[in-house]
Scaffold this active site. Structure first.
Site, PDB file in Angstrom:
ATOM      1  CG  HIS A 165      36.099  40.613  54.167  1.00 55.84           C
ATOM      2  ND1 HIS A 165      35.340  41.563  54.811  1.00 55.84           N
ATOM      3  CD2 HIS A 165      36.341  39.630  55.073  1.00 55.84           C
ATOM      4  CE1 HIS A 165      35.138  41.168  56.059  1.00 55.84           C
ATOM      5  NE2 HIS A 165      35.742  40.004  56.248  1.00 55.84           N
ATOM      6  CD  GLU A 223      38.808  31.813  56.946  1.00 63.21           C
ATOM      7  OE1 GLU A 223      39.760  31.600  57.706  1.00 63.21           O
ATOM      8  OE2 GLU A 223      37.646  31.487  57.199  1.00 63.21           O
TER       9      GLU A 223
HETATM   10  N1  ACO Z   1      36.595  34.629  43.916  1.00 62.72           N
HETATM   11  C1  ACO Z   1      36.051  35.021  42.760  1.00 62.72           C
HETATM   12  N2  ACO Z   1      35.107  35.970  42.668  1.00 62.72           N
HETATM   13  C2  ACO Z   1      34.697  36.537  43.804  1.00 62.72           C
HETATM   14  C3  ACO Z   1      35.223  36.181  45.048  1.00 62.72           C
HETATM   15  C4  ACO Z   1      36.222  35.188  45.092  1.00 62.72           C
HETATM   16  N3  ACO Z   1      36.765  34.789  46.219  1.00 62.72           N
HETATM   17  N4  ACO Z   1      34.619  36.915  46.004  1.00 62.72           N
HETATM   18  C5  ACO Z   1      33.739  37.698  45.399  1.00 62.72           C
HETATM   19  N5  ACO Z   1      33.778  37.472  44.052  1.00 62.72           N
HETATM   20  C6  ACO Z   1      32.984  38.140  43.029  1.00 62.72           C
HETATM   21  C7  ACO Z   1      31.581  37.572  42.965  1.00 62.72           C
HETATM   22  O1  ACO Z   1      31.504  36.462  42.105  1.00 62.72           O
HETATM   23  C8  ACO Z   1      30.806  38.755  42.472  1.00 62.72           C
HETATM   24  O2  ACO Z   1      31.005  38.881  41.093  1.00 62.72           O
HETATM   25  P1  ACO Z   1      29.774  39.265  40.122  1.00 62.72           P
HETATM   26  O3  ACO Z   1      29.293  40.601  40.627  1.00 62.72           O
HETATM   27  O4  ACO Z   1      30.396  39.305  38.780  1.00 62.72           O
HETATM   28  O5  ACO Z   1      28.754  38.187  40.317  1.00 62.72           O
HETATM   29  C9  ACO Z   1      31.503  39.949  43.124  1.00 62.72           C
HETATM   30  O6  ACO Z   1      32.841  39.510  43.398  1.00 62.72           O
HETATM   31  C10 ACO Z   1      30.861  40.380  44.408  1.00 62.72           C
HETATM   32  O7  ACO Z   1      30.622  39.246  45.185  1.00 62.72           O
HETATM   33  P2  ACO Z   1      29.626  39.212  46.408  1.00 62.72           P
HETATM   34  O8  ACO Z   1      29.127  37.803  46.561  1.00 62.72           O
HETATM   35  O9  ACO Z   1      28.616  40.301  46.345  1.00 62.72           O
HETATM   36  O10 ACO Z   1      30.566  39.571  47.591  1.00 62.72           O
HETATM   37  P3  ACO Z   1      30.267  39.316  49.111  1.00 62.72           P
HETATM   38  O11 ACO Z   1      30.561  40.556  49.828  1.00 62.72           O
HETATM   39  O12 ACO Z   1      28.951  38.721  49.391  1.00 62.72           O
HETATM   40  O13 ACO Z   1      31.340  38.163  49.392  1.00 62.72           O
HETATM   41  C11 ACO Z   1      32.681  36.598  50.428  1.00 62.72           C
HETATM   42  C12 ACO Z   1      32.178  38.053  50.452  1.00 62.72           C
HETATM   43  C13 ACO Z   1      31.495  35.680  50.746  1.00 62.72           C
HETATM   44  C14 ACO Z   1      33.731  36.409  51.521  1.00 62.72           C
HETATM   45  C15 ACO Z   1      33.267  36.267  49.033  1.00 62.72           C
HETATM   46  O14 ACO Z   1      34.292  37.171  48.717  1.00 62.72           O
HETATM   47  C16 ACO Z   1      33.727  34.830  48.910  1.00 62.72           C
HETATM   48  O15 ACO Z   1      32.911  33.954  48.616  1.00 62.72           O
HETATM   49  N6  ACO Z   1      35.065  34.563  49.106  1.00 62.72           N
HETATM   50  C17 ACO Z   1      35.567  33.212  49.046  1.00 62.72           C
HETATM   51  C18 ACO Z   1      35.305  32.464  50.349  1.00 62.72           C
HETATM   52  C19 ACO Z   1      36.177  32.985  51.479  1.00 62.72           C
HETATM   53  O16 ACO Z   1      37.354  33.262  51.322  1.00 62.72           O
HETATM   54  N7  ACO Z   1      35.540  33.084  52.678  1.00 62.72           N
HETATM   55  C20 ACO Z   1      36.196  33.578  53.891  1.00 62.72           C
HETATM   56  C21 ACO Z   1      35.796  35.020  54.174  1.00 62.72           C
HETATM   57  S1  ACO Z   1      36.662  35.692  55.521  1.00 62.72           S
HETATM   58  C22 ACO Z   1      35.759  35.265  56.910  1.00 62.72           C
HETATM   59  O17 ACO Z   1      34.563  35.248  56.903  1.00 62.72           O
HETATM   60  C23 ACO Z   1      36.448  34.886  58.153  1.00 62.72           C
END
Ligand code: ACO
Length: 362
Positions: free
Chosen positions: A246, A305
């Site tokens: 998140h 989710e």
């Molecule tokens: N699985 C694996 N790795 C992840 C995940 C995940 N679910 N989420 C973040 N990471 C990793 C990224 O790959 C990144 O790694 P890196 O630095 O080695 O490249 C690091 O964690 C940071 O990721 P960011 O993209 O900067 O995190 P951000 O704050 O933008 O992401 C998000 C938030 C978009 C929700 C992300 O965690 C994600 O894509 N999750 C999966 C999709 C999901 O569950 N969406 C629903 C969100 S809840 C809602 O909006 C209602």
């Protein structure tokens, strides 16, 4: 400049507070764990909208007028034609919402609260080749949604579970769709425009489009023993695990626990497949362990989710409709934020840094 505006404060709000370090969500002064135990959808709607519309609100009045609004909105389901039926449910919902007039008064707000709740069951029935079922204005919003889905009076446990879901997701700070709603409201456009923009922002998999893929993941994993290797392979391929991570929460998303608790009465009533729940718990544990190992510098925990997927599946919604159910619940937050922004009266217009080429000197 921060990509994705991470940590940038872009609005002042009295509507909700998301504390990412403590894992706490407060909606208008009430913490989620208190709210979700007692409140029905209509209570949350009054909590969020009171003071932002042109008249004071009461739960009884809102419930009565919302029922009437559902009955009026039903006329629009006749516009679901074969062309629209080829689209995913949330896109059909968006097209139908676009037909509503674009004002900012309480009557418009009620129509917009009623619209996704009436449209989604009608869309799902048309997709199955069945006639849409008319709303029953005397029912609560949650009971009526479930009744319009399959024509049966839903059990008290199911109604309670849908209320818990809709209340849990009613508002959540300045998430992407709510920001979109506020930007649109700041131009002086009406509530329909705000809600339409917000639906567009919601449907992406990084925001409200994740719970369907959570179920796809559970289906692909299939057995508890397969969780660890499957998740490792997915991460090796560079994929993200749906339902984890998140932008704000650095600990567990409090909404995940609210929904996990909301599942319990359904499990006890035999309305959920226990094997499915046990598989989900095993996948959750395996995912948390592997994310900790692979991303030691980024605390990644379960988000809203993950348990949304199990709850909505148990309530009888197909997985391609989950984003639409999210929209039913979040519309009240979008409207409240749009009104708050409009009452503030300041156009949102940030600046960008130009990094392209400059014209050559003559
Ligand atoms: N699985 C694996 N790795 C992840 C995940 C995940 N679910 N989420 C973040 N990471 C990793 C990224 O790959 C990144 O790694 P890196 O630095 O080695 O490249 C690091 O964690 C940071 O990721 P960011 O993209 O900067 O995190 P951000 O704050 O933008 O992401 C998000 C938030 C978009 C929700 C992300 O965690 C994600 O894509 N999750 C999966 C999709 C999901 O569950 N969406 C629903 C969100 S809840 C809602 O909006 C209602």
């Amino acid at each position: 400049m921060k990509n994705g505006l991470e940590d940038v404060i872009a609005a002042e709000t009295q509507l909700s507070d998301v504390d990412g370090a403590a894992g706490r969500l407060v909606i208008r002064g009430v913490s989620l764990d208190h709210l979700v135990g007692d409140a029905r959808y209509e209570d949350a709607a009054v909590l969020l909208l009171d003071g932002l519309m042109e008249q004071p609100l009461s739960e009884e009045d809102l419930r009565r007028r919302l029922g009437q609004a559902r009955a009026e909105i039903f006329a629009h389901v006749a516009a679901i034609d074969d062309g629209l039926l080829r689209l995913p449910p949330v896109d059909i919902m968006r097209a139908l919402v676009a037909r509503l007039s674009d004002a900012a008064d309480f009557a418009s707000a009620l129509r917009l609260l009623a619209a996704p709740a009436v449209f989604l069951p009608a869309i799902l029935r048309r997709k199955k080749g069945c006639e849409p079922l008319a709303p029953t204005p005397s029912l609560s919003q949650s009971a009526d949604i479930l009744a319009m889905l399959d024509g049966r009076r839903p059990s008290a446990e199911k109604v309670r579970a849908l209320d818990a879901y809709l209340v849990t997701i009613s508002d959540h700070g300045l998430n992407a769709s709510t920001f979109a709603s506020r930007v649109i409201a700041s131009t002086g456009a009406g509530l329909t425009s705000s809600v339409l923009g917000a639906i567009g922002a919601l449907k992406g998999p990084l925001h409200g489009g994740a719970p369907g893929p959570v179920l796809d993941m559970l289906d692909a994993i299939a057995t508890q023993g397969n969780a660890k290797p499957w998740l490792a392979d997915a991460l090796d391929r560079g994929e993200r695990l749906m339902g984890f991570g998140h932008r704000i929460y650095r600990v567990r998303d409090p909404r995940a626990d609210a929904l996990k608790s909301a599942l319990k009465p359904l499990i006890e009533a035999g309305e959920v497949d226990r094997g499915r729940v046990e598989l989900a718990k095993a996948v959750e544990q395996a995912a948390l362990a592997i994310l900790k190992e692979r991303k030691p510098d980024r605390p990644l925990d379960v988000n809203v989710e993950f348990y949304t997927a199990l709850l909505l599946e148990a309530l009888g919604f197909p997985r391609d409709a989950f984003t639409g159910v999210f929209a039913i619940g979040r519309t009240v937050g979008w409207i409240a934020h749009a009104r708050e922004q409009a009452l503030e009266g300041r156009l949102i217009r940030p600046r960008s840094v130009y990094v392209g080429p400059m014209p050559k000197a003559a």
